[in-house]
Scaffold this motif. Structure first.
Motif, PDB file in Angstrom:
ATOM      1  N   TRP A  73      17.550 143.017  35.741  1.00 55.82           N
ATOM      2  CA  TRP A  73      17.747 142.332  34.470  1.00 55.82           C
ATOM      3  C   TRP A  73      16.869 142.982  33.394  1.00 55.82           C
ATOM      4  CZ3 TRP A  73      17.486 137.391  37.725  1.00 55.82           C
ATOM      5  CH2 TRP A  73      18.718 136.705  37.721  1.00 55.82           C
ATOM      6  N   HIS A  74      17.271 142.808  32.150  1.00 58.18           N
ATOM      7  CA  HIS A  74      16.428 142.996  30.959  1.00 58.18           C
ATOM      8  C   HIS A  74      16.331 144.436  30.432  1.00 58.18           C
ATOM      9  CE1 HIS A  74      15.331 139.014  32.147  1.00 58.18           C
ATOM     10  NE2 HIS A  74      14.459 139.369  33.066  1.00 58.18           N
ATOM     11  N   ASN A 164      28.941 141.577  33.694  1.00 57.98           N
ATOM     12  CA  ASN A 164      29.369 140.229  34.066  1.00 57.98           C
ATOM     13  C   ASN A 164      28.309 139.220  33.602  1.00 57.98           C
ATOM     14  OD1 ASN A 164      27.344 139.949  36.210  1.00 57.98           O
ATOM     15  ND2 ASN A 164      28.569 141.481  37.289  1.00 57.98           N
ATOM     16  N   PRO A 165      28.637 137.930  33.560  1.00 56.25           N
ATOM     17  CA  PRO A 165      27.686 136.933  33.030  1.00 56.25           C
ATOM     18  C   PRO A 165      26.359 136.889  33.777  1.00 56.25           C
ATOM     19  CG  PRO A 165      29.889 136.007  33.102  1.00 56.25           C
ATOM     20  CD  PRO A 165      29.964 137.333  33.828  1.00 56.25           C
ATOM     21  N   SER A 166      26.357 137.221  35.060  1.00 52.46           N
ATOM     22  CA  SER A 166      25.103 137.174  35.812  1.00 52.46           C
ATOM     23  C   SER A 166      24.118 138.205  35.270  1.00 52.46           C
ATOM     24  CB  SER A 166      25.386 137.423  37.295  1.00 52.46           C
ATOM     25  OG  SER A 166      24.194 137.395  38.039  1.00 52.46           O
ATOM     26  N   LEU A 167      24.561 139.429  35.126  1.00 51.29           N
ATOM     27  CA  LEU A 167      23.678 140.482  34.606  1.00 51.29           C
ATOM     28  C   LEU A 167      23.361 140.235  33.125  1.00 51.29           C
ATOM     29  CD1 LEU A 167      22.250 143.015  35.582  1.00 51.29           C
ATOM     30  CD2 LEU A 167      24.288 144.339  34.995  1.00 51.29           C
ATOM     31  N   ALA A 168      24.363 139.766  32.369  1.00 47.98           N
ATOM     32  CA  ALA A 168      24.172 139.554  30.927  1.00 47.98           C
ATOM     33  C   ALA A 168      23.267 138.362  30.633  1.00 47.98           C
ATOM     34  CB  ALA A 168      25.531 139.351  30.258  1.00 47.98           C
ATOM     35  N   SER A 169      23.087 137.454  31.605  1.00 44.26           N
ATOM     36  CA  SER A 169      22.278 136.260  31.343  1.00 44.26           C
ATOM     37  C   SER A 169      20.807 136.595  31.132  1.00 44.26           C
ATOM     38  CB  SER A 169      22.428 135.249  32.482  1.00 44.26           C
ATOM     39  OG  SER A 169      21.880 135.762  33.690  1.00 44.26           O
ATOM     40  N   GLY A 170      20.402 137.801  31.457  1.00 42.47           N
ATOM     41  CA  GLY A 170      19.024 138.216  31.228  1.00 42.47           C
ATOM     42  C   GLY A 170      18.858 139.018  29.952  1.00 42.47           C
ATOM     43  N   SER A 171      19.854 138.969  29.062  1.00 43.20           N
ATOM     44  CA  SER A 171      19.794 139.791  27.848  1.00 43.20           C
ATOM     45  C   SER A 171      19.289 139.036  26.630  1.00 43.20           C
ATOM     46  CB  SER A 171      21.191 140.362  27.533  1.00 43.20           C
ATOM     47  OG  SER A 171      22.065 139.313  27.137  1.00 43.20           O
ATOM     48  N   GLY A 172      19.380 137.679  26.658  1.00 47.93           N
ATOM     49  CA  GLY A 172      19.078 136.903  25.459  1.00 47.93           C
ATOM     50  C   GLY A 172      20.237 136.880  24.484  1.00 47.93           C
ATOM     51  N   LEU A 173      21.396 137.357  24.900  1.00 51.90           N
ATOM     52  CA  LEU A 173      22.567 137.408  24.017  1.00 51.90           C
ATOM     53  C   LEU A 173      23.735 136.595  24.572  1.00 51.90           C
ATOM     54  CD1 LEU A 173      22.334 141.228  23.285  1.00 51.90           C
ATOM     55  CD2 LEU A 173      22.186 139.434  21.553  1.00 51.90           C
ATOM     56  N   GLY A 228      25.445 143.536  39.994  1.00 50.96           N
ATOM     57  CA  GLY A 228      24.682 142.292  39.971  1.00 50.96           C
ATOM     58  C   GLY A 228      23.210 142.583  39.726  1.00 50.96           C
ATOM     59  N   PRO A 229      22.476 141.607  39.184  1.00 52.24           N
ATOM     60  CA  PRO A 229      21.028 141.779  39.014  1.00 52.24           C
ATOM     61  C   PRO A 229      20.320 141.537  40.348  1.00 52.24           C
ATOM     62  CG  PRO A 229      21.715 139.612  38.257  1.00 52.24           C
ATOM     63  CD  PRO A 229      22.973 140.306  38.705  1.00 52.24           C
ATOM     64  N   ASP A 230      19.290 142.322  40.631  1.00 55.73           N
ATOM     65  CA  ASP A 230      18.641 142.191  41.948  1.00 55.73           C
ATOM     66  C   ASP A 230      18.074 140.791  42.171  1.00 55.73           C
ATOM     67  OD1 ASP A 230      16.603 142.514  40.108  1.00 55.73           O
ATOM     68  OD2 ASP A 230      15.647 144.206  41.110  1.00 55.73           O
TER      69      ASP A 230
END
Length: 480
Positions: A73-74, A164-173, A228-230
């Motif tokens: 993430w991030h 995908n939303p899982s990886l993007a959920s760590g973006s702040g966007l 996917g994020p680890d």
């Protein structure tokens, strides 16, 4: 079915070749060769090439049916539409946006608005603020594509600019409530001109391109699963996907994550709300964990010293140790003070280097216990905790963790939890089940806290909290 899993972690390339018919698996790992002293800023294309090279070795002579990906993430790298690089990838330890973030956090209304929309705190770790920082430095970011390392690898392998939303959920966007890009956040920070990847399901695939197929020595057209994020894949790897199940990883960084039915928001803004590939996830994370232990070993004993050589000197009989603040890489949860710095307090001439090393281990665990208290205040005590990561290589540190938390912990049976999670997602996306005897028909080991040390560690945690509160950046508190 043979699944090739590829992971670009913070420090290493990892692969797993898994045969779902026989349960046979082979794992490879190789530390990334990074130019320059700052591992937080990396050549994303060099990382891609090194991962493909290791993947080629793993897949040599094999008929691969599916490729799955894991990343972090991030991260943020800006690309032209043809994916050529404009910036390197700034990974989660990058703190270039810390002053900008600190100024934004002074606005309580904005901070709450952002937290409740995205599940993320105003902090330099998030790509939304890295974008602000790059613009403030004079970079024209409109028209450029914003990707993390894993999404770039997927794009290079398939030609598709997806995430995908899982990886993007760590973006702040990403909107925490709708799992779509949040137009209000994007507009508020004037990022409408930045190109974000298309959002697809965590089970979506795209075919392997001819160019990437040559790099891997495989045929083109093999389905590649969106990455996917680890951290989220750890949850899948340990099958901790039901509400109240917590994974606790202590690797380069530290993280506690608990599955939940809905996004949850802390009234103290101390925790985050992301998404695992299979649902909502509440958590807290620290930037200082194994990286602080690496630092202490090298500075106190020398880089050539093995951790196992220090282990026999560690003892609960050692008392009156200095207090270590594990913020060498800034603070995430619970205070989100990315400009906070680490160090020893109550250090005296009588303290030995072993005392200092052991206080580093304790300070890291106290910091994570501080996060745990905030997380359980939000969602209650977890009914199951699964511990994983480099902490398990030290029996002393593992037992110390269970003692401080006062909670029984399962030891993850997966040596490479996130990459196992990626393989499980591949099986699910192919119409199979998450479970497989090769991963799950194993004896679970548990660590039981020693109740006779409860008072000792309660006192230690109280000391830690006292020094934590005295050293809040800008508080004027003086270290003793």
């Amino acid at each position: 079915m043979k699944i090739l899993a590829l992971e670009a972690s913070t420090t290493s390339a990892k692969t797993m070749l898994f045969d779902s018919d026989t349960g046979a698996m082979a794992v490879r790992s190789r530390r990334f060769e990074i130019d320059g002293p700052d591992a937080a800023v990396r050549d994303a294309d060099a990382v891609y090439v090194q991962l493909m090279a290791l993947g080629r070795e793993a897949a040599a002579g094999e008929h691969v049916d599916l490729i799955v990906l894991s990343g972090t993430w991030h991260g943020l790298t800006l690309r032209r539409p043809d994916l050529s690089a404009v910036t390197p990838v700034m990974e989660w330890p990058y703190t270039g946006a810390q002053d900008l973030s600190a100024a934004l956090r002074a606005d309580d209304d904005l901070t709450w608005w952002f937290y409740e929309r995205t599940g993320c705190m105003v902090n330099a770790i998030y790509p939304v603020f890295k974008l602000q920082h790059l613009r403030a430095q004079g970079l024209a970011i409109d028209g450029l594509v914003a990707l993390d390392q894993a999404s770039l690898i997927f794009a290079r392998m398939t030609g598709e600019i997806w995430t995908n939303p899982s990886l993007a959920s760590g973006s702040g966007l990403l909107s925490a409530s709708t799992a779509a890009w949040d137009d209000d956040v994007i507009s508020r920070f004037d990022l409408d001109g930045v190109v974000l990847p298309e959002l697809h399901e965590t089970t979506a695939t795209a075919p392997l391109s001819a160019e990437a197929a040559v790099l891997l020595g495989l045929r083109s057209g093999i389905p590649v699963l969106t990455p996917g994020p680890d951290g989220g894949l750890n949850q899948v790897g340990d099958l901790a996907t039901e509400p109240g199940e917590m994974t606790f990883s202590m690797g380069t960084s530290g993280a506690l994550r608990v599955a939940s039915r809905h996004p949850a928001f802390s009234p103290t803004l101390s925790t985050w709300s992301y998404r695992s590939p299979l649902g909502a996830l509440s958590g807290a994370a620290t930037s200082g964990c194994g990286n602080c232990v690496d630092w202490a070993r090298e500075r106190l004993f020398g880089a050539a010293t093995d951790y196992l050589d220090i282990e026999p000197s560690l003892s609960t009989a050692r008392s009156d140790l200095p207090v270590f603040m594990p913020f060498l890489f800034g603070e995430r949860s619970p205070g989100w003070q990315d400009q906070r710095r680490g160090g020893f307090l109550d250090l005296a001439p009588a303290h030995s280097r072993v005392d200092m090393y052991q206080s580093v281990l304790e300070g890291i665990v106290y910091s994570l216990f501080h996060c745990y208290k905030e997380l359980t205040a939000l969602g209650g005590t977890p009914r199951r905790i699964v511990l994983s990561g480099g902490v398990l290589s030290s029996p002393f540190w593992t037992q110390l963790t269970a003692d401080v938390f006062g909670a029984e912990m399962e030891v993850s049976p997966q040596q490479h939890t996130s990459i196992v999670g990626a393989v499980r997602m591949g099986m699910l996306a192919s119409g199979g089940a998450l479970r497989h005897p090769a991963f799950d028909d194993v004896e679970i080991r548990t660590i039981t806290p020693r109740t006779e040390l409860r008072a000792h560690y309660d006192e230690g945690f109280a000391r830690y909290l006292d020094h934590y509160s005295r050293t809040v950046p800008g508080s004027g508190g003086a270290a003793r």
